[in-house]
Design an enzyme around this catalytic site. Sequence first.
Site, mmCIF file in Angstrom:
data_model
loop_
_atom_site.group_PDB
_atom_site.id
_atom_site.type_symbol
_atom_site.label_atom_id
_atom_site.label_comp_id
_atom_site.label_asym_id
_atom_site.label_seq_id
_atom_site.Cartn_x
_atom_site.Cartn_y
_atom_site.Cartn_z
ATOM 1 C CB CYS A 8 -0.949 -0.008 1.095
ATOM 2 S SG CYS A 8 -2.361 1.050 1.251
ATOM 3 C CG HIS A 66 -2.981 -3.540 3.699
ATOM 4 N ND1 HIS A 66 -2.180 -2.925 4.284
ATOM 5 C CD2 HIS A 66 -3.794 -2.657 2.897
ATOM 6 C CE1 HIS A 66 -2.182 -1.654 4.097
ATOM 7 N NE2 HIS A 66 -3.306 -1.339 3.317
ATOM 8 C CD GLU A 79 -0.338 -5.454 6.258
ATOM 9 O OE1 GLU A 79 -0.915 -4.399 6.158
ATOM 10 O OE2 GLU A 79 -0.163 -6.205 4.913
#
Length: 226
Positions: A87, A196, A198
């Site tokens: 991002c 994302h 994660e």
Amino acid sequence: MTARIGVVTFPGSLDDRDTQRAIRLAGAEPVALWHKDKDLKQVDAVVLPGGFSYGDYLRAGAISRFSPVMETVIEQAKAGLPVLGICNGFQVLTEAHLLPGGMLGNDHLHFICRDQKLRVENAETAWTSDYESGQEIYIPLKNMDGRYVADQYTLDKLEGEGRVAFRYVDFNPNGSLNDIAGITNEAGNVVGLMPHPEHAVEPLVGTGRTDGLPFFTSILKKLVNA
């Protein structure tokens, strides 16, 4: 020896701790890196996490590109150090010219937050080898300036060289050209994407899936087998 993966914190980073957790879950050691320090602490790879570095006041990623840590990241990435930009980190990579093109505001002019379906287009980079080419995954997406743009020559080069790493499927959330969600450099050691991963490493968080974990297991396997 446990692989050490650095996570840079810029002023306004939001997802550095989440990224550290994802790295730990994959079996590597996360190492916190501060944006003012040039020393990468002998890490084996680096992640530039998501957030709003410097509040995106000038342009997303434009100020962070000049942080002292980026001098070292740029130098070592050109020498082969694996680097992942997520991002805002993707935005920083384009501003640092480690990846081509740039990021503009979403075409609908609104912040977007959703679980996004992606197709893996390149499973041969340092960060994507645990995926299969053509595999479809769901990764959380949250951005305001997520529209990937580049001139036609650059787009043709990315497509022709297989350097589009991920593509939006079913719905283009921000107007990115060619539905591009992520790209890689020529060597495959630098990857940037807007969604994302994660936030998709544990079944009880985010999408309820672990589709993002292979980013971190991919780099771990590469480092262990290097």
